[in-house]
Design an enzyme around this catalytic site. Structure first.
Site, PDB file in Angstrom:
ATOM      1  N   PHE A   1      13.509   5.968  10.513  1.00  0.00           N
ATOM      2  CA  PHE A   1      12.215   5.400  10.121  1.00  0.00           C
ATOM      3  C   PHE A   1      11.242   6.534   9.833  1.00  0.00           C
ATOM      4  CE2 PHE A   1       8.188   3.203  10.421  1.00  0.00           C
ATOM      5  CZ  PHE A   1       8.473   2.070   9.669  1.00  0.00           C
TER       6      PHE A   1
ATOM      7  N   LYS B   1      17.045   4.722   0.813  1.00  0.00           N
ATOM      8  CA  LYS B   1      17.868   4.744   2.032  1.00  0.00           C
ATOM      9  C   LYS B   1      19.093   3.890   1.771  1.00  0.00           C
ATOM     10  CE  LYS B   1      14.620   4.395   5.828  1.00  0.00           C
ATOM     11  NZ  LYS B   1      14.168   3.512   6.922  1.00  0.00           N
TER      12      LYS B   1
ATOM     13  N   ASP C   1      14.832   0.154   1.078  1.00  0.00           N
ATOM     14  CA  ASP C   1      15.530   0.125   2.369  1.00  0.00           C
ATOM     15  C   ASP C   1      16.628  -0.941   2.265  1.00  0.00           C
ATOM     16  OD1 ASP C   1      15.854   0.791   5.114  1.00  0.00           O
ATOM     17  OD2 ASP C   1      14.508  -0.795   5.738  1.00  0.00           O
TER      18      ASP C   1
ATOM     19  N   LYS D   1       0.822  -1.193   0.000  1.00  0.00           N
ATOM     20  CA  LYS D   1       0.000   0.000   0.000  1.00  0.00           C
ATOM     21  C   LYS D   1       0.864   1.255   0.000  1.00  0.00           C
ATOM     22  CE  LYS D   1      -2.898  -2.504   3.198  1.00  0.00           C
ATOM     23  NZ  LYS D   1      -3.188  -2.647   4.639  1.00  0.00           N
ATOM     24  N   GLY D   2       2.141   1.087   0.357  1.00  0.00           N
ATOM     25  CA  GLY D   2       3.004   2.242   0.596  1.00  0.00           C
ATOM     26  C   GLY D   2       3.139   3.203  -0.574  1.00  0.00           C
TER      27      GLY D   2
HETATM   28  P1  IMP Z   1      13.184  -3.473   2.074  1.00  0.00           P
HETATM   29  O1  IMP Z   1      12.770  -4.830   1.615  1.00  0.00           O
HETATM   30  O2  IMP Z   1      13.997  -3.535   3.327  1.00  0.00           O
HETATM   31  O3  IMP Z   1      13.844  -2.636   1.000  1.00  0.00           O
HETATM   32  O4  IMP Z   1      11.888  -2.738   2.564  1.00  0.00           O
HETATM   33  C1  IMP Z   1      11.018  -2.149   1.723  1.00  0.00           C
HETATM   34  C2  IMP Z   1       9.692  -1.920   2.404  1.00  0.00           C
HETATM   35  O5  IMP Z   1       9.858  -1.709   3.818  1.00  0.00           O
HETATM   36  C3  IMP Z   1       9.060  -0.682   1.887  1.00  0.00           C
HETATM   37  O6  IMP Z   1       8.220  -0.975   0.809  1.00  0.00           O
HETATM   38  C4  IMP Z   1       8.298  -0.169   3.083  1.00  0.00           C
HETATM   39  O7  IMP Z   1       7.008  -0.718   3.115  1.00  0.00           O
HETATM   40  C5  IMP Z   1       9.055  -0.670   4.285  1.00  0.00           C
HETATM   41  N1  IMP Z   1       9.922   0.375   4.860  1.00  0.00           N
HETATM   42  C6  IMP Z   1      11.275   0.444   4.836  1.00  0.00           C
HETATM   43  N2  IMP Z   1      11.725   1.537   5.462  1.00  0.00           N
HETATM   44  C7  IMP Z   1      10.633   2.202   5.902  1.00  0.00           C
HETATM   45  C8  IMP Z   1      10.441   3.435   6.618  1.00  0.00           C
HETATM   46  O8  IMP Z   1      11.376   4.184   6.986  1.00  0.00           O
HETATM   47  N3  IMP Z   1       9.145   3.760   6.881  1.00  0.00           N
HETATM   48  C9  IMP Z   1       8.092   3.002   6.520  1.00  0.00           C
HETATM   49  N4  IMP Z   1       8.224   1.865   5.825  1.00  0.00           N
HETATM   50  C10 IMP Z   1       9.480   1.458   5.522  1.00  0.00           C
HETATM   51 MG    MG Z   2       5.887  -0.953   1.017  1.00  0.00          MG
END
Ligand code: IMP
Ligand code: MG
Length: 186
Positions: free
Chosen positions: A157, A136, A108, A48-49
């Protein structure tokens, strides 16, 4: 929503303002318009992000794009990746031969998008790229680069403009750093 609104009291600080977001989304839309001239572009929203970013971005793209929606789960209710990615909702159309642009809220660790790239590549799109609102880089654990990003942010975060903590704060019009006390930190 005004920044004096009650929901803003849960923020340490605002990191990216709505004005900065609007400008960056407009610039990105123009870039995508140039880069995908004459192509069969399909933009895929990762729910949903990315939902708010996505609906703003597609309206800045001056091309006849098709759209698709996917939902993946990677985090549960915490603030760091479990490494387990599941498809909760898949695309309902074929992407073979299309130029697919995945639209995500944040990269992330990179695990979520790395997984998605592998899944979608098996369906033989003409091309497969990523547009992310936030990046990030300090948190990356897999080698992954987004073709497009709007903002590089530090290792904090963040919530707002679609990003959540425990499904909340997506409705904040700006992007802010949540007070650690809100998620049980110091
Ligand atoms: P990754 O798999 O670690 O790259 O995470 C990606 C997902 O983690 C993103 O689609 C977000 O939903 C969530 N996410 C990562 N960092 C944040 C943050 O700082 N705030 C909110 N959601 C985050
Ligand atoms: Mg997401």
């Amino acid at each position: 929503m005004d920044t004096s609104a009650r929901i803003y009291q849960d923020l340490d600080r605002i990191l990216v303002t709505r004005e900065q977001i609007a400008q960056a989304v407009k610039t990105l839309g123009q870039k995508i318009t140039e880069d995908y001239q004459g192509r069969d572009l399909m933009m895929v929203c990762i729910l949903k992000g990315a939902s708010i970013f996505f609906t703003d971005l597609i309206r800045e793209v001056d091309l006849p794009v098709s759209v698709g929606f996917m939902a993946v789960s990677s985090y549960g209710s915490g603030t760091s990746s479990t490494g387990v990615v599941r498809i909760m909702k898949d695309l309902d159309q074929n992407i073979e031969g299309k130029d697919v642009l995945i639209v995500e809220d944040i990269v992330d660790s990179g695990k979520t998008l790395n997984f998605l790239l592998q899944v979608l590549a098996q369906r033989h799109p003409a091309s497969l790229s990523i547009a992310t609102l936030l990046d990030k880089p300090a948190r990356r654990v897999v080698d992954l680069t987004a073709k497009y990003f709007c903002f590089n942010i530090p290792d904090a975060f963040v919530v707002g403009y679609g990003l959540d903590y425990d499904e909340k704060y997506r409705n904040l019009p700006d992007i802010g750093v949540l007070k650690p006390a809100v998620y049980g930190g110091k």
